[in-house]
Design a protein around this motif. Structure first.
Motif, PDB file in Angstrom:
ATOM      1  N   LYS A  23       0.825  -1.216   0.000  1.00  0.00           N
ATOM      2  CA  LYS A  23       0.000   0.000   0.000  1.00  0.00           C
ATOM      3  C   LYS A  23       0.856   1.262   0.000  1.00  0.00           C
ATOM      4  O   LYS A  23       0.506   2.257  -0.613  1.00  0.00           O
ATOM      5  N   PHE A  24       1.991   1.229   0.690  1.00  0.00           N
ATOM      6  CA  PHE A  24       2.825   2.427   0.753  1.00  0.00           C
ATOM      7  C   PHE A  24       3.619   2.648  -0.526  1.00  0.00           C
ATOM      8  O   PHE A  24       4.106   3.750  -0.757  1.00  0.00           O
ATOM      9  N   THR A  25       3.746   1.644  -1.370  1.00  0.00           N
ATOM     10  CA  THR A  25       4.386   1.882  -2.669  1.00  0.00           C
ATOM     11  C   THR A  25       3.507   2.772  -3.532  1.00  0.00           C
ATOM     12  O   THR A  25       4.007   3.473  -4.408  1.00  0.00           O
ATOM     13  N   ARG A  26       2.200   2.747  -3.272  1.00  0.00           N
ATOM     14  CA  ARG A  26       1.288   3.638  -3.994  1.00  0.00           C
ATOM     15  C   ARG A  26       1.573   5.106  -3.670  1.00  0.00           C
ATOM     16  O   ARG A  26       1.448   5.980  -4.533  1.00  0.00           O
ATOM     17  N   LEU A  27       1.996   5.362  -2.428  1.00  0.00           N
ATOM     18  CA  LEU A  27       2.292   6.740  -2.038  1.00  0.00           C
ATOM     19  C   LEU A  27       3.545   7.261  -2.728  1.00  0.00           C
ATOM     20  O   LEU A  27       3.671   8.457  -2.963  1.00  0.00           O
ATOM     21  N   GLU A  28       4.476   6.359  -3.039  1.00  0.00           N
ATOM     22  CA  GLU A  28       5.701   6.786  -3.713  1.00  0.00           C
ATOM     23  C   GLU A  28       5.439   7.281  -5.121  1.00  0.00           C
ATOM     24  O   GLU A  28       6.228   8.039  -5.663  1.00  0.00           O
ATOM     25  N   ARG A  29       4.338   6.856  -5.725  1.00  0.00           N
ATOM     26  CA  ARG A  29       4.011   7.338  -7.068  1.00  0.00           C
ATOM     27  C   ARG A  29       3.742   8.834  -7.062  1.00  0.00           C
ATOM     28  O   ARG A  29       4.084   9.544  -7.992  1.00  0.00           O
ATOM     29  N   HIS A  30       3.114   9.333  -5.986  1.00  0.00           N
ATOM     30  CA  HIS A  30       2.753  10.743  -5.931  1.00  0.00           C
ATOM     31  C   HIS A  30       3.908  11.620  -5.471  1.00  0.00           C
ATOM     32  O   HIS A  30       4.080  12.734  -5.949  1.00  0.00           O
ATOM     33  N   PHE A  31       4.684  11.109  -4.526  1.00  0.00           N
ATOM     34  CA  PHE A  31       5.723  11.940  -3.928  1.00  0.00           C
ATOM     35  C   PHE A  31       6.888  11.037  -3.586  1.00  0.00           C
ATOM     36  O   PHE A  31       6.803  10.198  -2.706  1.00  0.00           O
ATOM     37  N   VAL A  57       8.058  13.642   5.678  1.00  0.00           N
ATOM     38  CA  VAL A  57       8.528  14.065   4.369  1.00  0.00           C
ATOM     39  C   VAL A  57       9.339  15.334   4.570  1.00  0.00           C
ATOM     40  O   VAL A  57       9.284  15.955   5.623  1.00  0.00           O
ATOM     41  N   SER A  58      10.078  15.694   3.563  1.00  0.00           N
ATOM     42  CA  SER A  58      10.888  16.902   3.689  1.00  0.00           C
ATOM     43  C   SER A  58       9.970  18.108   3.801  1.00  0.00           C
ATOM     44  O   SER A  58       9.211  18.419   2.898  1.00  0.00           O
ATOM     45  N   GLY A  59      10.001  18.737   4.952  1.00  0.00           N
ATOM     46  CA  GLY A  59       9.217  19.945   5.145  1.00  0.00           C
ATOM     47  C   GLY A  59       7.972  19.768   5.988  1.00  0.00           C
ATOM     48  O   GLY A  59       7.433  20.746   6.481  1.00  0.00           O
ATOM     49  N   GLN A  60       7.496  18.555   6.205  1.00  0.00           N
ATOM     50  CA  GLN A  60       6.256  18.390   6.949  1.00  0.00           C
ATOM     51  C   GLN A  60       6.152  16.977   7.519  1.00  0.00           C
ATOM     52  O   GLN A  60       6.646  16.020   6.930  1.00  0.00           O
ATOM     53  N   ASP A  61       5.501  16.880   8.676  1.00  0.00           N
ATOM     54  CA  ASP A  61       5.172  15.597   9.275  1.00  0.00           C
ATOM     55  C   ASP A  61       3.668  15.391   9.140  1.00  0.00           C
ATOM     56  O   ASP A  61       2.881  16.303   9.380  1.00  0.00           O
ATOM     57  N   MET A  62       3.271  14.192   8.775  1.00  0.00           N
ATOM     58  CA  MET A  62       1.858  13.894   8.570  1.00  0.00           C
ATOM     59  C   MET A  62       1.451  12.727   9.465  1.00  0.00           C
ATOM     60  O   MET A  62       2.261  11.851   9.754  1.00  0.00           O
ATOM     61  N   HIS A  63       0.192  12.730   9.885  1.00  0.00           N
ATOM     62  CA  HIS A  63      -0.341  11.678  10.738  1.00  0.00           C
ATOM     63  C   HIS A  63      -1.720  11.306  10.231  1.00  0.00           C
ATOM     64  O   HIS A  63      -2.518  12.161   9.863  1.00  0.00           O
ATOM     65  N   ALA A  64      -1.993   9.995  10.228  1.00  0.00           N
ATOM     66  CA  ALA A  64      -3.324   9.515   9.858  1.00  0.00           C
ATOM     67  C   ALA A  64      -3.621   8.261  10.664  1.00  0.00           C
ATOM     68  O   ALA A  64      -2.707   7.505  11.016  1.00  0.00           O
ATOM     69  N   GLU A  65      -4.899   8.069  10.963  1.00  0.00           N
ATOM     70  CA  GLU A  65      -5.308   6.851  11.652  1.00  0.00           C
ATOM     71  C   GLU A  65      -6.698   6.461  11.178  1.00  0.00           C
ATOM     72  O   GLU A  65      -7.476   7.310  10.721  1.00  0.00           O
ATOM     73  N   ILE A  86      -0.678  13.762   1.076  1.00  0.00           N
ATOM     74  CA  ILE A  86       0.533  13.917   0.259  1.00  0.00           C
ATOM     75  C   ILE A  86       0.232  14.677  -1.016  1.00  0.00           C
ATOM     76  O   ILE A  86       1.006  15.543  -1.439  1.00  0.00           O
ATOM     77  N   VAL A  87      -0.894  14.382  -1.651  1.00  0.00           N
ATOM     78  CA  VAL A  87      -1.267  15.097  -2.872  1.00  0.00           C
ATOM     79  C   VAL A  87      -1.467  16.574  -2.566  1.00  0.00           C
ATOM     80  O   VAL A  87      -1.009  17.445  -3.311  1.00  0.00           O
ATOM     81  N   LYS A  88      -2.117  16.880  -1.447  1.00  0.00           N
ATOM     82  CA  LYS A  88      -2.332  18.274  -1.055  1.00  0.00           C
ATOM     83  C   LYS A  88      -1.000  18.959  -0.764  1.00  0.00           C
ATOM     84  O   LYS A  88      -0.780  20.110  -1.155  1.00  0.00           O
ATOM     85  N   HIS A  89      -0.078  18.265  -0.098  1.00  0.00           N
ATOM     86  CA  HIS A  89       1.244  18.824   0.205  1.00  0.00           C
ATOM     87  C   HIS A  89       2.025  19.091  -1.087  1.00  0.00           C
ATOM     88  O   HIS A  89       2.672  20.124  -1.231  1.00  0.00           O
ATOM     89  N   LYS A  90       1.943  18.171  -2.021  1.00  0.00           N
ATOM     90  CA  LYS A  90       2.649  18.334  -3.291  1.00  0.00           C
ATOM     91  C   LYS A  90       2.079  19.502  -4.092  1.00  0.00           C
ATOM     92  O   LYS A  90       2.821  20.262  -4.716  1.00  0.00           O
ATOM     93  N   GLU A  91       0.756  19.668  -4.063  1.00  0.00           N
ATOM     94  CA  GLU A  91       0.137  20.795  -4.764  1.00  0.00           C
ATOM     95  C   GLU A  91       0.567  22.125  -4.149  1.00  0.00           C
ATOM     96  O   GLU A  91       0.779  23.103  -4.861  1.00  0.00           O
ATOM     97  N   LYS A  92       0.711  22.163  -2.833  1.00  0.00           N
ATOM     98  CA  LYS A  92       1.160  23.392  -2.186  1.00  0.00           C
ATOM     99  C   LYS A  92       2.594  23.731  -2.601  1.00  0.00           C
ATOM    100  O   LYS A  92       2.920  24.889  -2.814  1.00  0.00           O
ATOM    101  N   LEU A  93       3.428  22.711  -2.673  1.00  0.00           N
ATOM    102  CA  LEU A  93       4.825  22.948  -3.071  1.00  0.00           C
ATOM    103  C   LEU A  93       4.919  23.467  -4.494  1.00  0.00           C
ATOM    104  O   LEU A  93       5.707  24.380  -4.790  1.00  0.00           O
ATOM    105  N   THR A  94       4.140  22.924  -5.402  1.00  0.00           N
ATOM    106  CA  THR A  94       4.228  23.334  -6.795  1.00  0.00           C
ATOM    107  C   THR A  94       3.544  24.668  -7.043  1.00  0.00           C
ATOM    108  O   THR A  94       3.967  25.415  -7.915  1.00  0.00           O
ATOM    109  N   SER A  95       2.510  24.998  -6.293  1.00  0.00           N
ATOM    110  CA  SER A  95       1.792  26.248  -6.537  1.00  0.00           C
ATOM    111  C   SER A  95       2.526  27.458  -5.958  1.00  0.00           C
ATOM    112  O   SER A  95       2.329  28.565  -6.421  1.00  0.00           O
ATOM    113  N   HIS A  96       3.359  27.265  -4.938  1.00  0.00           N
ATOM    114  CA  HIS A  96       4.043  28.392  -4.319  1.00  0.00           C
ATOM    115  C   HIS A  96       5.366  28.721  -5.000  1.00  0.00           C
ATOM    116  O   HIS A  96       5.996  29.700  -4.660  1.00  0.00           O
TER     117      HIS A  96
END
Length: 97
Positions: A23-31, A57-65, A86-96
């Protein structure tokens, strides 16, 4: 990417570990800059299965349960939540920039 998997009141089997890694390999596709992931699998009472993760991740810590009746469903729901973060974090990085 380093994944640490621990269990509270549950024995973490090889099947659970492989499911988490798949499941976590899916996250590597986005970031692809995922640094460290700590996953905690817990059984609370007999009917509640809880999966939580801290993602660094570089720049932010994320938590989910997620809490469901099935451990694999909890893992899937937790990964879906992290995926959205992660998708939201990546969009913030690219938009700024």
């Amino acid at each position: 990417m380093q994944i640490d998997i621990t269990g509270h009141h549950v024995d973490v089997t090889e099947a659970m570990k492989s499911h988490v890694h798949d499941k976590f390999t899916r996250l590597e596709r986005h970031f692809d800059k995922l640094v460290d992931i700590h996953v905690i699998l817990t059984v609370e009472r007999k009917e509640l299965q809880k999966a939580e993760a801290n993602l660094f991740v570089s720049g932010q810590d994320m938590h989910a349960e997620a809490i469901t009746d099935d451990m694999y469903a909890s893992i899937d729901a937790m990964v879906n939540k992290l995926d959205r973060q992660i998708v939201k974090h990546k969009e913030k990085l690219t938009s700024h920039r």
